[in-house]
Design a protein around this motif. Structure first.
Motif, short mmCIF file in Angstrom:
data_model
loop_
_atom_site.label_atom_id
_atom_site.label_comp_id
_atom_site.label_asym_id
_atom_site.label_seq_id
_atom_site.Cartn_x
_atom_site.Cartn_y
_atom_site.Cartn_z
N GLY A 110 0.82 -1.21 0.00
CA GLY A 110 0.00 0.00 0.00
C GLY A 110 0.85 1.25 0.00
O GLY A 110 0.57 2.21 -0.74
N GLY A 111 1.89 1.26 0.81
CA GLY A 111 2.78 2.41 0.89
C GLY A 111 3.52 2.68 -0.41
O GLY A 111 3.90 3.81 -0.69
N LEU A 112 3.69 1.64 -1.21
CA LEU A 112 4.37 1.78 -2.50
C LEU A 112 3.40 2.12 -3.64
O LEU A 112 3.82 2.27 -4.78
CB LEU A 112 5.12 0.48 -2.84
N LYS A 116 -3.41 0.44 -5.43
CA LYS A 116 -4.40 1.40 -5.96
C LYS A 116 -5.36 0.70 -6.91
O LYS A 116 -4.95 0.09 -7.89
CB LYS A 116 -3.71 2.56 -6.66
N GLY A 117 -6.65 0.78 -6.56
CA GLY A 117 -7.69 0.18 -7.39
C GLY A 117 -7.79 -1.33 -7.29
O GLY A 117 -8.55 -1.95 -8.04
N LYS A 118 -7.05 -1.94 -6.38
CA LYS A 118 -7.06 -3.40 -6.26
C LYS A 118 -7.78 -3.82 -4.98
O LYS A 118 -7.75 -3.13 -3.97
CB LYS A 118 -5.63 -3.94 -6.22
N ILE A 131 -3.29 1.79 1.06
CA ILE A 131 -3.61 3.03 0.35
C ILE A 131 -4.13 2.73 -1.06
O ILE A 131 -3.47 2.09 -1.86
CB ILE A 131 -2.38 3.95 0.31
N GLY A 132 -5.36 3.20 -1.30
CA GLY A 132 -5.98 3.05 -2.61
C GLY A 132 -6.66 1.73 -2.86
O GLY A 132 -7.25 1.52 -3.91
N ASN A 145 -1.94 -9.46 -10.31
CA ASN A 145 -0.67 -10.04 -9.86
C ASN A 145 -0.39 -9.78 -8.37
O ASN A 145 0.72 -10.01 -7.91
CB ASN A 145 0.48 -9.51 -10.71
N VAL A 146 -1.40 -9.33 -7.63
CA VAL A 146 -1.23 -9.04 -6.20
C VAL A 146 -2.07 -10.01 -5.37
O VAL A 146 -3.27 -10.16 -5.61
CB VAL A 146 -1.63 -7.58 -5.88
N ILE A 147 -1.41 -10.66 -4.41
CA ILE A 147 -2.08 -11.61 -3.53
C ILE A 147 -1.84 -11.16 -2.10
O ILE A 147 -0.69 -10.93 -1.70
CB ILE A 147 -1.55 -13.05 -3.72
#
Length: 182
Positions: A110-112, A116-118, A131-132, A145-147
């Motif tokens: 989130g900090g990176l 966002k939108g996921k 964040i986002g 691609n995010v788990i």
């Protein structure tokens, strides 16, 4: 180079890190425990010493397909402060490589700006650090691609999902059945 790398820092939640490593090795998926400490020895949040397979600075991650962050405190904080890892995660995610995090560690993503939108999940109380993201309460959430996963109690399910992504559902189910999870 291993197919997957899991990044250990002092203060990690041992179960979240070692469960993933154990399940991957049972599934014959190459995974390296990578220390960001500059030494092979990592001390977990419950004072369990772990020996890393590799040091961050000695690796070329070009052929790595998945990057995994265990949670725990202050392990998550240590991961978020290690700029070479942050740059690697940002670059890898932009290339479509898998980034995975459990417990408090999704806050690093989130900090990176990688959430966002996921849809994402985390340890309860860390949602404001995603964040986002569209925060979920599922044990494991996959969005592209995010788990992400919630915590120590979801580590087996998280590891199974990562195996499914890198191999297939049949392999994941076989491994989870062999440990009497399902």
């Amino acid at each position: 180079m291993a197919e997957a790398c899991i990044f250990f820092a002092d203060g990690l939640e041992e179960i979240e890190g070692l469960t993933v490593v154990d399940l991957f090795r049972r599934a014959n998926i190459s995974i390296d425990i990578v220390s960001i400490n500059g030494t092979y020895k990592i001390e977990g949040s419950h004072h369990i010493s772990i020996k890393a397979d590799q040091l961050f600075e000695s690796l070329d991650f070009e052929n790595t397909k998945m990057f995994i962050l265990p949670g725990g405190m202050p392990g998550t904080t240590n991961l978020s402060r290690f700029q070479p890892l942050c740059r690697l995660l940002t670059k890898s995610a932009s290339q479509g490589k898998y980034v995975a995090a459990i417990c408090a560690a999704p806050s690093v993503l989130g900090g990176l700006g990688l959430l966002k939108g996921k849809a994402a999940t985390c340890y309860p109380g860390f949602e404001d650090k995603l964040i986002g993201a569209c925060c979920q309460k599922d044990n494991v959430v996959t969005d592209g691609n995010v788990i992400t996963s919630r915590g120590m109690g979801t580590a087996i399910e998280f590891g199974g999902k990562l195996i499914e992504i890198l191999r297939d559902k049949e392999t994941a189910d076989k491994i989870l059945s062999s440990i009497m999870y399902q």
